[in-house]
Design a protein around this motif. Structure first.
Motif, PDB file in Angstrom:
ATOM      1  N   UNK A  89      58.304  29.674 -12.637  1.00  0.00           N
ATOM      2  CA  UNK A  89      58.278  29.544 -11.176  1.00  0.00           C
ATOM      3  C   UNK A  89      57.305  28.440 -10.761  1.00  0.00           C
ATOM      4  N   UNK A  90      57.640  27.205 -11.101  1.00  0.00           N
ATOM      5  CA  UNK A  90      56.797  26.057 -10.784  1.00  0.00           C
ATOM      6  C   UNK A  90      57.651  24.807 -10.773  1.00  0.00           C
ATOM      7  N   UNK A  91      57.107  23.729 -10.225  1.00  0.00           N
ATOM      8  CA  UNK A  91      57.774  22.420 -10.242  1.00  0.00           C
ATOM      9  C   UNK A  91      56.895  21.451 -11.013  1.00  0.00           C
ATOM     10  N   UNK A  92      57.485  20.781 -11.990  1.00  0.00           N
ATOM     11  CA  UNK A  92      56.747  19.836 -12.817  1.00  0.00           C
ATOM     12  C   UNK A  92      56.940  20.148 -14.285  1.00  0.00           C
ATOM     13  N   UNK A  93      55.912  19.871 -15.076  1.00  0.00           N
ATOM     14  CA  UNK A  93      55.975  20.124 -16.512  1.00  0.00           C
ATOM     15  C   UNK A  93      54.864  21.086 -16.911  1.00  0.00           C
ATOM     16  N   UNK A  94      55.206  22.065 -17.758  1.00  0.00           N
ATOM     17  CA  UNK A  94      54.252  23.091 -18.145  1.00  0.00           C
ATOM     18  C   UNK A  94      54.442  23.576 -19.562  1.00  0.00           C
ATOM     19  N   UNK A  95      54.314  22.685 -20.575  1.00  0.00           N
ATOM     20  CA  UNK A  95      54.553  23.119 -21.951  1.00  0.00           C
ATOM     21  C   UNK A  95      53.361  23.830 -22.609  1.00  0.00           C
ATOM     22  N   UNK A  96      52.185  23.747 -22.018  1.00  0.00           N
ATOM     23  CA  UNK A  96      50.983  24.255 -22.683  1.00  0.00           C
ATOM     24  C   UNK A  96      50.492  25.537 -22.032  1.00  0.00           C
ATOM     25  N   UNK A  97      50.100  26.513 -22.858  1.00  0.00           N
ATOM     26  CA  UNK A  97      49.522  27.752 -22.343  1.00  0.00           C
ATOM     27  C   UNK A  97      48.290  27.433 -21.497  1.00  0.00           C
ATOM     28  N   UNK A  98      48.135  28.154 -20.405  1.00  0.00           N
ATOM     29  CA  UNK A  98      47.012  27.915 -19.499  1.00  0.00           C
ATOM     30  C   UNK A  98      45.928  28.942 -19.776  1.00  0.00           C
ATOM     31  N   UNK A  99      44.764  28.434 -20.130  1.00  0.00           N
ATOM     32  CA  UNK A  99      43.622  29.271 -20.482  1.00  0.00           C
ATOM     33  C   UNK A  99      42.760  29.466 -19.245  1.00  0.00           C
ATOM     34  N   UNK A 100      42.879  30.609 -18.609  1.00  0.00           N
ATOM     35  CA  UNK A 100      42.144  30.916 -17.388  1.00  0.00           C
ATOM     36  C   UNK A 100      40.899  31.746 -17.717  1.00  0.00           C
ATOM     37  N   UNK A 101      40.075  31.204 -18.587  1.00  0.00           N
ATOM     38  CA  UNK A 101      38.918  31.923 -19.124  1.00  0.00           C
ATOM     39  C   UNK A 101      38.036  32.484 -18.025  1.00  0.00           C
ATOM     40  N   UNK A 102      37.797  33.780 -18.080  1.00  0.00           N
ATOM     41  CA  UNK A 102      36.934  34.451 -17.121  1.00  0.00           C
ATOM     42  C   UNK A 102      37.672  34.976 -15.903  1.00  0.00           C
ATOM     43  N   UNK A 103      38.948  34.637 -15.749  1.00  0.00           N
ATOM     44  CA  UNK A 103      39.725  35.119 -14.594  1.00  0.00           C
ATOM     45  C   UNK A 103      40.973  35.863 -15.067  1.00  0.00           C
ATOM     46  N   UNK A 104      40.841  36.616 -16.132  1.00  0.00           N
ATOM     47  CA  UNK A 104      41.981  37.331 -16.687  1.00  0.00           C
ATOM     48  C   UNK A 104      42.557  38.359 -15.718  1.00  0.00           C
ATOM     49  N   UNK A 105      41.770  38.841 -14.778  1.00  0.00           N
ATOM     50  CA  UNK A 105      42.225  39.854 -13.826  1.00  0.00           C
ATOM     51  C   UNK A 105      42.699  39.256 -12.506  1.00  0.00           C
ATOM     52  N   UNK A 106      42.649  37.942 -12.345  1.00  0.00           N
ATOM     53  CA  UNK A 106      43.121  37.320 -11.113  1.00  0.00           C
ATOM     54  C   UNK A 106      42.182  37.482  -9.926  1.00  0.00           C
ATOM     55  N   UNK A 107      40.893  37.714 -10.191  1.00  0.00           N
ATOM     56  CA  UNK A 107      39.901  37.954  -9.136  1.00  0.00           C
ATOM     57  C   UNK A 107      39.598  36.688  -8.342  1.00  0.00           C
ATOM     58  N   UNK A 108      39.597  35.527  -8.997  1.00  0.00           N
ATOM     59  CA  UNK A 108      39.192  34.289  -8.328  1.00  0.00           C
ATOM     60  C   UNK A 108      40.064  33.981  -7.112  1.00  0.00           C
ATOM     61  N   UNK A 109      41.375  34.109  -7.237  1.00  0.00           N
ATOM     62  CA  UNK A 109      42.245  33.795  -6.107  1.00  0.00           C
ATOM     63  C   UNK A 109      41.989  34.742  -4.938  1.00  0.00           C
ATOM     64  N   UNK A 110      41.743  35.996  -5.228  1.00  0.00           N
ATOM     65  CA  UNK A 110      41.447  36.945  -4.147  1.00  0.00           C
ATOM     66  C   UNK A 110      40.195  36.520  -3.394  1.00  0.00           C
ATOM     67  N   UNK A 111      39.180  36.050  -4.108  1.00  0.00           N
ATOM     68  CA  UNK A 111      37.956  35.586  -3.443  1.00  0.00           C
ATOM     69  C   UNK A 111      38.212  34.293  -2.670  1.00  0.00           C
ATOM     70  N   UNK A 112      39.033  33.414  -3.215  1.00  0.00           N
ATOM     71  CA  UNK A 112      39.352  32.164  -2.524  1.00  0.00           C
ATOM     72  C   UNK A 112      40.163  32.422  -1.257  1.00  0.00           C
ATOM     73  N   UNK A 113      40.969  33.465  -1.248  1.00  0.00           N
ATOM     74  CA  UNK A 113      41.777  33.806  -0.071  1.00  0.00           C
ATOM     75  C   UNK A 113      40.961  34.486   1.019  1.00  0.00           C
ATOM     76  N   UNK A 114      39.870  35.106   0.650  1.00  0.00           N
ATOM     77  CA  UNK A 114      39.097  35.949   1.568  1.00  0.00           C
ATOM     78  C   UNK A 114      38.727  35.271   2.892  1.00  0.00           C
TER      79      UNK A 114
END
Length: 194
Positions: A89-114
């Motif tokens: 569900x994206x536009x562009x190229x995405x062949x490489x796994x994305x390492x979201x170190x430290x945000x495995x639970x998705x907390x960062x986006x919730x704080x950014x949305x706040x």
């Protein structure tokens, strides 16, 4: 050191590498847009890495009497980038796994949305990818390898992200630009409203 370079924009910020740049209108006084540069370090340390952002955004809203749109820039991607990549569900190229170190639970986006000001987030780290997706009306953009160092330059052409804001139309566009002068947009020109 960065702040001492001629024409550099690197205000003191929180003293830990995160800072804000205020974009103003032609009168030089009217604030229009904020750019938050956030230090995600080698991995996110949440919530600590984003507490300053939330506090600064809240203080700005209180002093201005309104919420202005903003973009956030950081190195380590959010968990949602990988979730979107895995399902295509994206536009562009995405062949490489994305390492979201430290945000495995998705907390960062919730704080950014706040605070309600973020319209787009820009990250790097896994540089064979160059794509964007949307989550909760926020554009998430991941940039490819750029500059003279970094890995994967032999697998993907090096480039940089160019963001163009149009304050009259309240839109922004982005594209990847290359040193030779050409550019690339996965879906052609698209303007996102803020």
């Amino acid at each position: 050191r960065i702040a001492a370079v001629p024409n550099a924009l690197a205000p003191a910020g929180n003293g830990r590498g995160s800072f804000r740049i205020e974009l103003r209108g032609l009168d030089g006084k009217t604030p229009l847009f904020d750019l938050f540069v956030l230090n995600s370090g080698l991995e996110w340390s949440l919530p600590a890495d984003l507490e300053w952002f939330v506090e600064e955004s809240t203080q700005l809203e209180n002093s201005r009497g309104e919420i202005l749109p903003a973009m956030a820039f950081f190195h380590i991607p959010l968990e949602q980038y990988e979730r979107k990549r895995l399902v295509g569900d994206f536009s562009g190229i995405g062949p490489e796994e994305i390492m979201n170190w430290g945000d495995e639970e998705g907390v960062a986006l919730e704080m950014l949305k706040e605070p309600g000001n973020i319209r787009a987030c820009f990250a790097g780290h896994n540089h064979r990818n160059d794509f964007y997706c949307e989550v909760d009306d926020i554009l998430l953009s991941l940039g490819r390898v750029t500059g003279y160092a970094g890995y994967e330059g032999d697998k993907i052409r090096k480039g940089a992200k160019l963001i163009t804001l149009d304050a009259r139309a309240n839109t922004f566009e982005l594209k990847t630009v290359f040193p030779e002068g050409d550019d690339w947009q996965p879906d052609g020109p698209i303007a996102w409203k803020w």
